[in-house]
Write a protein that holds these residues in place. Sequence first.
Motif, PDB file in Angstrom:
ATOM      1  N   ILE A 254      35.918  53.971  67.771  1.00  0.00           N
ATOM      2  CA  ILE A 254      35.896  53.250  69.212  1.00  0.00           C
ATOM      3  C   ILE A 254      36.695  54.154  69.890  1.00  0.00           C
ATOM      4  CG2 ILE A 254      36.818  51.292  70.350  1.00  0.00           C
ATOM      5  CD1 ILE A 254      36.132  49.671  67.689  1.00  0.00           C
ATOM      6  N   ASP A 255      37.886  54.670  69.406  1.00  0.00           N
ATOM      7  CA  ASP A 255      38.575  55.564  70.358  1.00  0.00           C
ATOM      8  C   ASP A 255      37.620  56.688  70.830  1.00  0.00           C
ATOM      9  OD1 ASP A 255      41.251  55.816  71.213  1.00  0.00           O
ATOM     10  OD2 ASP A 255      41.820  57.068  69.672  1.00  0.00           O
ATOM     11  N   ARG A 329      35.229  49.010  82.049  1.00  0.00           N
ATOM     12  CA  ARG A 329      34.605  48.035  82.782  1.00  0.00           C
ATOM     13  C   ARG A 329      34.099  48.787  84.284  1.00  0.00           C
ATOM     14  NH1 ARG A 329      37.260  42.477  82.533  1.00  0.00           N
ATOM     15  NH2 ARG A 329      36.351  41.872  80.748  1.00  0.00           N
ATOM     16  N   ARG A 373      29.223  39.917  72.911  1.00  0.00           N
ATOM     17  CA  ARG A 373      30.251  40.779  73.553  1.00  0.00           C
ATOM     18  C   ARG A 373      29.708  41.524  74.439  1.00  0.00           C
ATOM     19  NH1 ARG A 373      33.774  42.788  68.916  1.00  0.00           N
ATOM     20  NH2 ARG A 373      34.796  40.883  68.906  1.00  0.00           N
ATOM     21  N   MET A 383      33.364  41.405  87.395  1.00  0.00           N
ATOM     22  CA  MET A 383      34.644  41.100  87.751  1.00  0.00           C
ATOM     23  C   MET A 383      35.187  42.431  88.370  1.00  0.00           C
ATOM     24  SD  MET A 383      36.293  38.687  85.318  1.00  0.00           S
ATOM     25  CE  MET A 383      35.072  38.189  84.059  1.00  0.00           C
ATOM     26  N   ASN A 387      36.858  43.127  92.125  1.00  0.00           N
ATOM     27  CA  ASN A 387      38.060  43.430  92.365  1.00  0.00           C
ATOM     28  C   ASN A 387      38.339  44.832  93.206  1.00  0.00           C
ATOM     29  OD1 ASN A 387      39.267  41.712  90.845  1.00  0.00           O
ATOM     30  ND2 ASN A 387      39.367  42.823  88.903  1.00  0.00           N
ATOM     31  N   ARG A 391      39.725  45.043  96.770  1.00  0.00           N
ATOM     32  CA  ARG A 391      41.099  45.927  96.991  1.00  0.00           C
ATOM     33  C   ARG A 391      40.693  47.086  97.575  1.00  0.00           C
ATOM     34  NH1 ARG A 391      42.832  44.736  90.839  1.00  0.00           N
ATOM     35  NH2 ARG A 391      42.877  42.390  91.057  1.00  0.00           N
ATOM     36  N   LEU A 438      39.860  31.436  81.925  1.00  0.00           N
ATOM     37  CA  LEU A 438      41.393  31.387  82.578  1.00  0.00           C
ATOM     38  C   LEU A 438      41.457  31.082  84.032  1.00  0.00           C
ATOM     39  CD1 LEU A 438      43.256  34.186  80.311  1.00  0.00           C
ATOM     40  CD2 LEU A 438      43.099  31.736  80.064  1.00  0.00           C
ATOM     41  N   ARG A 442      35.895  31.571  87.914  1.00  0.00           N
ATOM     42  CA  ARG A 442      34.503  31.835  87.270  1.00  0.00           C
ATOM     43  C   ARG A 442      33.653  30.929  86.866  1.00  0.00           C
ATOM     44  NH1 ARG A 442      36.200  35.363  82.814  1.00  0.00           N
ATOM     45  NH2 ARG A 442      34.240  34.767  82.067  1.00  0.00           N
TER      46      ARG A 442
ATOM     47  N   PHE B  92      49.666  33.982  78.921  1.00  0.00           N
ATOM     48  CA  PHE B  92      48.904  32.760  79.878  1.00  0.00           C
ATOM     49  C   PHE B  92      49.961  32.275  80.804  1.00  0.00           C
ATOM     50  CE2 PHE B  92      47.127  28.647  80.298  1.00  0.00           C
ATOM     51  CZ  PHE B  92      45.960  28.923  80.987  1.00  0.00           C
ATOM     52  N   VAL B 115      43.596  48.621  71.236  1.00  0.00           N
ATOM     53  CA  VAL B 115      42.119  49.184  70.908  1.00  0.00           C
ATOM     54  C   VAL B 115      42.106  50.111  69.931  1.00  0.00           C
ATOM     55  CG1 VAL B 115      40.385  50.574  72.151  1.00  0.00           C
ATOM     56  CG2 VAL B 115      41.502  48.316  73.299  1.00  0.00           C
ATOM     57  N   LYS B 116      43.245  51.044  69.672  1.00  0.00           N
ATOM     58  CA  LYS B 116      43.266  52.156  68.566  1.00  0.00           C
ATOM     59  C   LYS B 116      43.422  51.453  67.424  1.00  0.00           C
ATOM     60  CE  LYS B 116      44.880  55.917  71.137  1.00  0.00           C
ATOM     61  NZ  LYS B 116      44.910  55.670  72.638  1.00  0.00           N
ATOM     62  N   LEU B 118      41.675  48.912  66.588  1.00  0.00           N
ATOM     63  CA  LEU B 118      40.325  48.379  66.326  1.00  0.00           C
ATOM     64  C   LEU B 118      39.708  49.252  65.215  1.00  0.00           C
ATOM     65  CD1 LEU B 118      38.871  47.073  69.557  1.00  0.00           C
ATOM     66  CD2 LEU B 118      40.030  45.862  67.775  1.00  0.00           C
ATOM     67  N   ARG B 377      38.279  41.216  59.939  1.00  0.00           N
ATOM     68  CA  ARG B 377      37.260  40.977  61.243  1.00  0.00           C
ATOM     69  C   ARG B 377      38.084  40.261  62.106  1.00  0.00           C
ATOM     70  NH1 ARG B 377      34.410  44.516  63.328  1.00  0.00           N
ATOM     71  NH2 ARG B 377      32.656  43.795  64.409  1.00  0.00           N
ATOM     72  N   PHE B 380      40.336  42.158  64.433  1.00  0.00           N
ATOM     73  CA  PHE B 380      39.446  42.846  65.543  1.00  0.00           C
ATOM     74  C   PHE B 380      38.925  41.820  66.568  1.00  0.00           C
ATOM     75  CE2 PHE B 380      35.638  44.782  67.036  1.00  0.00           C
ATOM     76  CZ  PHE B 380      35.675  46.144  66.917  1.00  0.00           C
ATOM     77  N   HIS B 381      38.415  40.851  66.260  1.00  0.00           N
ATOM     78  CA  HIS B 381      37.971  39.801  67.297  1.00  0.00           C
ATOM     79  C   HIS B 381      39.148  39.198  68.262  1.00  0.00           C
ATOM     80  CE1 HIS B 381      34.059  40.028  65.650  1.00  0.00           C
ATOM     81  NE2 HIS B 381      34.216  39.539  64.578  1.00  0.00           N
ATOM     82  N   VAL B 384      40.178  41.980  70.489  1.00  0.00           N
ATOM     83  CA  VAL B 384      39.264  42.275  71.734  1.00  0.00           C
ATOM     84  C   VAL B 384      39.420  41.030  72.597  1.00  0.00           C
ATOM     85  CG1 VAL B 384      36.809  42.306  72.205  1.00  0.00           C
ATOM     86  CG2 VAL B 384      37.633  43.532  70.123  1.00  0.00           C
ATOM     87  N   ARG B 387      42.151  41.191  74.744  1.00  0.00           N
ATOM     88  CA  ARG B 387      42.201  42.150  75.815  1.00  0.00           C
ATOM     89  C   ARG B 387      41.220  41.634  77.059  1.00  0.00           C
ATOM     90  NH1 ARG B 387      38.849  46.171  75.974  1.00  0.00           N
ATOM     91  NH2 ARG B 387      39.050  48.030  77.165  1.00  0.00           N
ATOM     92  N   THR B 388      40.046  41.187  76.656  1.00  0.00           N
ATOM     93  CA  THR B 388      39.279  40.833  77.484  1.00  0.00           C
ATOM     94  C   THR B 388      39.953  39.719  78.562  1.00  0.00           C
ATOM     95  OG1 THR B 388      37.628  40.950  75.736  1.00  0.00           O
ATOM     96  CG2 THR B 388      36.688  39.658  77.817  1.00  0.00           C
ATOM     97  N   GLU B 389      40.568  38.852  77.914  1.00  0.00           N
ATOM     98  CA  GLU B 389      41.302  37.768  78.665  1.00  0.00           C
ATOM     99  C   GLU B 389      42.221  38.523  79.660  1.00  0.00           C
ATOM    100  OE1 GLU B 389      41.310  33.705  75.921  1.00  0.00           O
ATOM    101  OE2 GLU B 389      43.181  34.994  76.331  1.00  0.00           O
ATOM    102  N   LEU B 391      41.954  41.430  80.980  1.00  0.00           N
ATOM    103  CA  LEU B 391      41.111  42.232  81.955  1.00  0.00           C
ATOM    104  C   LEU B 391      40.736  41.093  82.963  1.00  0.00           C
ATOM    105  CD1 LEU B 391      39.466  44.912  79.644  1.00  0.00           C
ATOM    106  CD2 LEU B 391      41.345  45.180  81.648  1.00  0.00           C
ATOM    107  N   ASP B 392      40.282  40.183  82.399  1.00  0.00           N
ATOM    108  CA  ASP B 392      39.765  39.119  83.127  1.00  0.00           C
ATOM    109  C   ASP B 392      40.635  38.487  84.268  1.00  0.00           C
ATOM    110  OD1 ASP B 392      37.313  39.444  81.818  1.00  0.00           O
ATOM    111  OD2 ASP B 392      37.227  37.452  80.959  1.00  0.00           O
ATOM    112  N   LEU B 394      42.867  39.866  85.898  1.00  0.00           N
ATOM    113  CA  LEU B 394      43.439  40.836  86.408  1.00  0.00           C
ATOM    114  C   LEU B 394      43.027  40.618  88.179  1.00  0.00           C
ATOM    115  CD1 LEU B 394      43.292  44.196  84.846  1.00  0.00           C
ATOM    116  CD2 LEU B 394      45.309  42.735  85.430  1.00  0.00           C
TER     117      LEU B 394
END
Lengths: 638, 394
Positions: A254-255, A329, A373, A383, A387, A391, A438, A442, B92, B115-116, B118, B377, B380-381, B384, B387-389, B391-392, B394
């Motif tokens: 992944i890295d 993204r 995913r 999204m 942004n 911005r 959240l 959305r 949150f 992420v690393k 993962l 696993r 991992f999930h 992810v 991180r998604t939350e 980013l969302d 932001l």
Amino acid sequence: MADNGEEKLLAVARHIAKTLGQNDTMADDILQIFSNFDGRFSREKLSENMVDGNNPRGCAVLDRALHSLDRQISQYVALDHPIWAHSADSSAFLDAIDELIRTIRDWSPMAAEKSVGACLARADDLMQQAMFRVEDEFRSLMDRGADSFELGRNNHESTGNLSFDSDDDNEENEEGLLHNGAALDHQIPVAQPVTDYDIVIDALPSGTINDLHEIAKRMVAAGFGKECSHVYSTCRREFLEESISRLGLQKLSIDEVQKMPWQELEDEIERWIKAANVSLRILFPSERRLCDRIFFGFSSAADLSFMEVCRGSTIQLLNFADAIAIGSRSPERLFKVLDVFETMRDLMPEFDSVFSDQYCLVLRNEAITIWKRLGEAIRGIFMELENLIRRDPAKAAVPGGGLHPITRYVMNYLRAACRSRQTLEQVFDESNVVVPSLDDRRVSSSSMSVQMAWIMELLESNLEMKSRIYRDSALCSIFMMNNGRYIVQKVKDSELESLLGDDWIRKHNAKVRQYCTNYQRSSWNKILGTLKLDNSSLASNAIAKSMKEKIKSFNSQFDDVCKTQSSWVVFDEQLREEMRISVSRLLLPAYRNFIGRLQCIPEIGRNVDRLIRYGPEDIEARINELFEGGNGSSGGRK
Amino acid sequence: MPSTDYQGSSSPLTNLGRSFLPLRRDQVHSMESPIGGSPSNEAELESFQRQVADRFHDLASVPSDELLSLPWVRKLIDAFLCCQEEFRVILFNNRTPVKKPPMDRLIADYNERAVKALDVCNAIRDGIEQIRQWQKLIEIVLCALGGDNNSYQRSLGEGQFRRARKALVDLAIAMLDEKDSGQALAHRNRSFGRHNNSSSHSKDHHHRSLGHFRSLSWSVSRSWSAARQLQAIGNNLAVPRGNEVLATNGLAMPVYTMGSVLLFVMWALVAAIPCQDRGLQVHFNFPRQFPWAAPIISLHERILEESKKRDRKNACGLLREIYQMEKCSRLLGELADSVQFPLNEEKEKEVKQRVNELKQVSDAMKEDLEPLEKQVREVFHRIVRNRTEGLDSL
């Protein structure tokens, strides 16, 4: 052999009597029953050696049988060339093994008897030797199978399936679906990329598959099923991994995917799509078929072996898709991420069918998770786009109030995105159900139209913010009009039209018109005012003076406006024409009227030609030079 | 050192959790932090530190013979998941300040570390699969010598022993750490007398079999290294400076704590489970005033010690069950090499006993391996998802 059979029968009868009979009398009774049942079980024969329980005669038969099997089997075990090179050898060897399996099975109930036990230990020993040899034969058949397949492929049943369209420009496809590769010493046959996925390959000729099945049957029967499955999986796994690496797919963490430059990653995605399709549509189903044929009748061994074969390659494929889903993204990535999403979506039926057994279910579920995913990733990209729009700072004004790059970028981006409308609708609909939000916004932006309308709204308010950078309110209107016009045009000739709806377009056309009106008002109303005739009954002297002032003022204002606005931009030709006409229509009647009056004023007399700098044609000509974006620095860069 | 910016004199363990918070509160007012602090927020942050500490104190209280056992590793992962969840709640509850600098940068840093991690999760999953392959070989041994495939009382003969020995040799080679597999492979092969039936066939077989033992490949490229990945996770993991703590109203602290927990847990997993290029030379310098630092440092030292033990130095994973697996199979292999046929009763009893031991180890492994894989696993999930939350929002 008949003698042998009878001995066995007697031995079994004696064994039963001995086991069931709790004492000698009972055992005797049981023997009596046997002797009444069949002539072969005479009391004389049965009672023989009953007492010492050592059964030398029965054992002698077993001993003789083993001796003969030993001779046959050892001779094959010692062979220094493959037994399966000659079918006579292989079938004799298999027969001997069958006989050995039968002998062990038949005599096992009597293993407690010391001499039988000793014989059975020898039989086990022999079996082990036979099995080791057979395992080696199995392995080399798996390896060699591909070679002989290469030579004898015309006789092969699957050849008929290997049909490609004649206009297929890739000749290699027709030639070498199965390819032994350049590395002859490696001996791993490899599948080449293909464009037609509707085929099944047999990596091994069917004769070899039959041979392998016959061996597998013996190994399972002899209790060596695990070894067989192990050898099988190892060989096929190598084949698969090699095939996938031949398809150009690298093993990436992944890295590594995150750090890879986007252009390289785009190529990698292309290769991944090919590899995923070939794997799920051709390689895995072919492996499934091969596995089912070789382990025919042993479904559990088949399922387990198949999972072992495919697991690594599947994980490799899924890991890459996962890495893409987790990756940046940045909006530019949308289109390739959509490709990956669609590939996964379209392969779901294949995942379902090929990984339906208990061992593979995990893989299928993983695939679903990663597919979802990727959907999240696509929503995330939108999204991020939001942004970016929100911005985007108003740095420098676009010269001449022309098209702002962000308008061009966003509109072309959305148009391109809408080519994948169905997929995006699927993605946005899903967010309603799946993603716990959240952020309240959305929830409302679940469907695609709402999402698009929302982005348009963001774009418009960003443009409004940017328009404030212009000091001239007329130019501000021109800027909004230009960008608004562009937006509507781009909406109208794309999927966006039906997504946003007629109302939206009407509303935005009206907005553009409003900006036009605003422009005229703030640009020309004042000039128009100078041409207003005074109807008051002033002295003619005063009228002449006022009119003189007015025409002078008009001349200088008109000059200024034309000078400024000729560098302004209206990128749309039709709109530009319309605006010129409308300015002319606004101005010319008043001007004609004004100079008409002016010429009639006697006090001005001969001076009139000096005062009237422009004839109506000149005015029109000057107006027709407006909005050309002069000075070479137009904002309407294409 | 940044750590001294906010730290008072070294206080006893019980006060550690509080040491920086009152200090911060005093300064917040005088410096007019951009983010208003609330008492509930402070309580939340403090309780997070305490809960992390409690979990690791619990993990550290493990007796040495259960350290690095499968149940312990599973407990470790559970602890991580719980910490991560509490961390998520904190983010949150503070979603507005989290978006402002310098918090946004700190969170981005953490996400990058996560992420690393993962990749480590994926490598661990490969490692678990590796163990499964060993299990298969053990099953062959048990099948050969355990005799549970037929219900009849049969004495063990040479055939069964040959079969078991072959599987044991395969197992021994498969369990060698990658690093020393080259030479040791050849050596072990010879010492086990594997290819004594000298036919031309066996030469070919020999060549093939070397490939076979290594054939279960990792899902990452050959150059991927768990050791390097761990270094990357821990890269620039620094105690927040005093001004950062102030500017974030203390939120920098849980981010640092979570980064540390992440690093340690990944390190411990790499220590326990086979994976490509394991290396444990990651430096942990967690300041002792964090209530969780003491148990983590103690666990780190104990695990490191374990890795230096003579019989574990070359292990492909410090997991206790791997060690037992290796030991039992080695003893059984030695016994199998030494037996004479026909087997006398005493030897047979000894063999049975060894086989039984191996079976127990194998059963224990079998029971916990699948849940472990699921947990990894899950880690991992969750990473992810968090991180998604992030980013969302932001």
